[in-house]
Design an enzyme around this catalytic site. Sequence first.
Site, PDB file in Angstrom:
ATOM      1  N   LYS A 108      15.908  20.890 -10.874  1.00 17.23           N
ATOM      2  CA  LYS A 108      15.209  19.622 -11.115  1.00 17.23           C
ATOM      3  C   LYS A 108      15.885  18.724 -12.145  1.00 17.23           C
ATOM      4  O   LYS A 108      16.491  19.189 -13.093  1.00 17.23           O
ATOM      5  CB  LYS A 108      13.773  19.915 -11.586  1.00 17.23           C
ATOM      6  CG  LYS A 108      12.904  20.392 -10.429  1.00 17.23           C
ATOM      7  CD  LYS A 108      11.490  20.668 -10.867  1.00 17.23           C
ATOM      8  CE  LYS A 108      10.724  19.400 -11.121  1.00 17.23           C
ATOM      9  NZ  LYS A 108       9.429  19.683 -11.729  1.00 17.23           N
TER      10      LYS A 108
ATOM     11  N   GLU B   2       8.912   8.238 -17.460  1.00 15.56           N
ATOM     12  CA  GLU B   2       7.525   8.684 -17.640  1.00 15.56           C
ATOM     13  C   GLU B   2       7.006   8.337 -19.029  1.00 15.56           C
ATOM     14  O   GLU B   2       5.859   7.922 -19.191  1.00 15.56           O
ATOM     15  CB  GLU B   2       7.424  10.191 -17.403  1.00 15.56           C
ATOM     16  CG  GLU B   2       7.588  10.551 -15.930  1.00 15.56           C
ATOM     17  CD  GLU B   2       7.693  12.055 -15.707  1.00 15.56           C
ATOM     18  OE1 GLU B   2       7.171  12.522 -14.703  1.00 15.56           O
ATOM     19  OE2 GLU B   2       8.303  12.761 -16.530  1.00 15.56           O
TER      20      GLU B   2
ATOM     21  N   HIS C 263       0.838  -1.215   0.000  1.00 17.02           N
ATOM     22  CA  HIS C 263       0.000   0.000   0.000  1.00 17.02           C
ATOM     23  C   HIS C 263       0.866   1.257   0.000  1.00 17.02           C
ATOM     24  O   HIS C 263       0.451   2.296   0.496  1.00 17.02           O
ATOM     25  CB  HIS C 263      -0.953   0.025   1.207  1.00 17.02           C
ATOM     26  CG  HIS C 263      -1.645  -1.279   1.447  1.00 17.02           C
ATOM     27  ND1 HIS C 263      -2.842  -1.610   0.843  1.00 17.02           N
ATOM     28  CD2 HIS C 263      -1.303  -2.357   2.203  1.00 17.02           C
ATOM     29  CE1 HIS C 263      -3.210  -2.826   1.233  1.00 17.02           C
ATOM     30  NE2 HIS C 263      -2.287  -3.307   2.048  1.00 17.02           N
TER      31      HIS C 263
ATOM     32  N   SER D  54      14.413  20.894 -16.010  1.00 11.42           N
ATOM     33  CA  SER D  54      13.187  21.674 -16.194  1.00 11.42           C
ATOM     34  C   SER D  54      13.554  22.988 -16.874  1.00 11.42           C
ATOM     35  O   SER D  54      14.641  23.522 -16.651  1.00 11.42           O
ATOM     36  CB  SER D  54      12.556  21.942 -14.828  1.00 11.42           C
ATOM     37  OG  SER D  54      11.766  23.102 -14.884  1.00 11.42           O
TER      38      SER D  54
END
Length: 451
Positions: A273, A280, A146, A267
């Site tokens: 970043k 992705e 979980h 970024s």
Amino acid sequence: MSSFGDPAEFLASLDFDKKLAHYDIRGSMAWAQALFKADVLSNDELKTIVNGLDTITEELNQGTFPFRIELEDIHFNIERRLIELIGPLGGKLHSGRSRNDQIATDTRLFCKDAINNILVLLKRLQKTLVDKAESNIDVILPGYTHLQRAQPVLLAHHLLSYFEMAERDVDRFNRAFDRVNVLPLGSAALSGTPYTIDRESLAKELGFENISMNSMDAVSDRDFVTDIEFAASMTMVHLSRLSEEIILWSSEEFGYAIAGEAYTSGSSIMPQKRNPDIAELIRGKVGRVAGSLISTLVTLKGLPLAYNRDLQEDKEPLFDAVKTVEDSLDMMAGMVASLEFNKDRMNANAQDGFLLATEIADYLTRKGVPFRESHGVVKALFAKIIEDGVTLYDLDIDYYKAFSPYFEEDIKSISSESAIAARDVVGATSKLQVKRRINEARSGFKDDEKR
Ligand code: ARG
């Protein structure tokens, strides 16, 4: 809107079936031989046709083959070119066959190469995972359920989960291969060729293991396409799960891992970043591969026998699924190889005393307390630990004994490392078991090399 669109353009498949050109020629070469053996072509005619097909191969390789969209598809393009090169004899090649058994044959030949290539890529990913597991054999981290910290595990065990998924993917593609490995040629349009073609030797010539047993089925069967699309979808789902872990792990919240520079992007506005874009994208590409499966299934649904033009719609999804899974496997292997782990962070999180709750319950159970009771004791113990704002590592034996008389001094020897070592059955996370699995994997790779 002034005039209607061009139906010939709507019908044309050349844009995508030109990919099958070399398979079409291989099929034609074998068919010419078969026609010769069946006395449909003379020896001279066979030679002239083979020379013509060789010239076409040459043109395809040189990029000088004159593709003509007005000739609809790859079969008509090659046939017309053959007739231009060798004269009306070129028209004899189509004796006793049809574009229907021809396209089924071409597509199967394509699928066999595609599967073999995917298998190589899958195995390379497996090797990369095993290498990473082995070189990090001492690293531990929390295992999650979980997405909550649950129990400590070896990082190698976690990584090898994806080895096992890939193992099933390999198996699925192998099974798909067996079903692709059937020659439809000789089925002609739908009822079979009228010439005495030796289909067994034709199959051998083209590298097929078996021949189809029903001409009507053979020209309309695309089950093998959906088999590959399912295997590709499942592989993509696995790659997507691994991508998701890499994405989570490279977040500041986890801070467990970072993929190599080439696999991340900066970024445009936030200089600090490093986004896991490749992971992705792999995660994002599952949709189109699963979509290919649905697309083909829906195309096949409700088709009457035998060939229907709907079947032309099988190719674009198939080609796209194959290319996407190939590219994604390639990227994933490179990305996994490039992963750098923050071992200290993983290890620190794995020392979280709460991860040992199950192990402490198991401790009591080993001393004879029924597990359900141990579970209650440990629950109460941890509630008190939270209330007192202490950690497991601060406790003395009296603290424990207040919850159960079965606690003894040896409770202090329980640690994440001991919990991992205690899980020593086949398939569990102990170092012994994980190393054994790594060795099995390695000998599997060696067997593959021998084949
Ligand atoms: N382009 C067709 C396909 O991809 C080839 C077979 C066409 N056959 C026919 N009878 N129209 O399925």
